[in-house]
Design an enzyme around this catalytic site. Sequence first.
Site, PDB file in Angstrom:
ATOM      1  N   GLU A   1     -10.172   2.752  36.509  1.00  0.00           N
ATOM      2  CA  GLU A   1     -11.448   2.056  36.809  1.00  0.00           C
ATOM      3  C   GLU A   1     -12.594   2.873  36.210  1.00  0.00           C
ATOM      4  O   GLU A   1     -12.386   3.863  35.543  1.00  0.00           O
ATOM      5  CB  GLU A   1     -11.622   1.897  38.330  1.00  0.00           C
TER       6      GLU A   1
ATOM      7  N   ASP B   1     -21.020   5.990  42.473  1.00  0.00           N
ATOM      8  CA  ASP B   1     -20.853   5.228  41.222  1.00  0.00           C
ATOM      9  C   ASP B   1     -22.168   5.146  40.423  1.00  0.00           C
ATOM     10  O   ASP B   1     -22.608   4.035  40.047  1.00  0.00           O
ATOM     11  CB  ASP B   1     -20.389   3.789  41.532  1.00  0.00           C
TER      12      ASP B   1
HETATM   13  O1  FUB Z   1     -17.422   2.154  44.998  1.00  0.00           O
HETATM   14  C1  FUB Z   1     -16.309   1.303  45.100  1.00  0.00           C
HETATM   15  C2  FUB Z   1     -15.303   1.630  44.061  1.00  0.00           C
HETATM   16  O2  FUB Z   1     -14.899   2.987  44.186  1.00  0.00           O
HETATM   17  C3  FUB Z   1     -15.825   1.552  42.653  1.00  0.00           C
HETATM   18  O3  FUB Z   1     -15.958   0.251  42.174  1.00  0.00           O
HETATM   19  C4  FUB Z   1     -14.804   2.373  41.970  1.00  0.00           C
HETATM   20  O4  FUB Z   1     -15.119   2.728  40.665  1.00  0.00           O
HETATM   21  C5  FUB Z   1     -14.700   3.550  42.906  1.00  0.00           C
HETATM   22  O5  FUB Z   1     -15.704   4.506  42.677  1.00  0.00           O
END
Ligand code: FUB
Length: 338
Positions: A239, A32
């Site tokens: 997301e 991320d």
């Molecule tokens: O790293 C945990 C979660 O996985 C992140 O918050 C999301 O965007 C995904 O990459």
Amino acid sequence: ACSPPNAGRAVTEGAAGKYASQPLVSHIYTADPSAHYFNGKIFIYPSHDTATKTVENDNGDHFRMADYHILSMDSIGGKVTDHGVALRVEDVPWASQQLWAPDAAFSQGTYYLYFPAKDKQGLFKIGVATSPQPEGPFKAEKDPVKGTYSIDPSVFRDDDGTFYLYFGGIWGGQLQNWNNNRYDSSAKLRDKNEVAILPRVAKLSPGMKSLESDPVEVSITDSSGHQFLEKDNDKRFFEAAWMHKYKGKYYFSYSTGDTHNIVYAIGDSPYGPFKYQGIILKPVDGWTNHHSIVQIGDKWYLFYHDTQLSGKTHLRNVKVTELKYNSDGTIQPLSAFK
Ligand code: FUB
């Protein structure tokens, strides 16, 4: 040994001399990546993935990250420095677990780290921590930012100096439980013919530790102005929100989650509405896809992750590759060899 030679590396489709990227660090697992150019250096604010015995599930319980490490480098391709632990979950008074995807911003001499974590009741909220240096260590505020919820904060500074906080993520990120900024524990994911859940945005107050106004939905539509339905899961928001500005236009990019693309939509204001344009990064190795886009000098770069080092979805490694635009402002898509 069974993988093709370019396994897990992003390449610019159709570009002469394909660009393949390698993990930026291999001594820890990172994911991320939110990249920023601060003080003439590139700083990367990633999640710090750790091995866990938790079984992988749709709630993301296997992502049990407990601290953050900030990375920096003088230039793309240069030596990468790990600045060590910048913030630990036990130093965040309101948090219980799962330090997921963070972002950072700089305002009036202070660096701000924005991060999601579950509170003591198990609800994701967004916290803020400060430091006089971009690499930390960061000191967390006693409470989460009032009015925030869900995951994946991303902070954008517009040319007039106003900062906007984008956030949200469905499934384990709990965004489906928040309607009109109110928590509903009984709310479910939408049915396939319902309109898709939208990410949220709010202006940050000048002090950077609170919202100036209540979060509102970020409208993303197809080229005819219609909102996506849940069944349009190769295009709808899941997301990993990110905002950048290119030639006066606002580019809102995000992950489609269960279809694993990074896609983007363009608008004329930080609030949108944003019109869907297409894919930036096709699925990488591993379930998640999460990125940031930043200009360094006269070039643009996509920071992203895959699972080249571990082969495991929850043990990822961050990478960078150049991003190119067409003359009409659209972005040339990237893909990873599987
Ligand atoms: O790293 C945990 C979660 O996985 C992140 O918050 C999301 O965007 C995904 O990459």
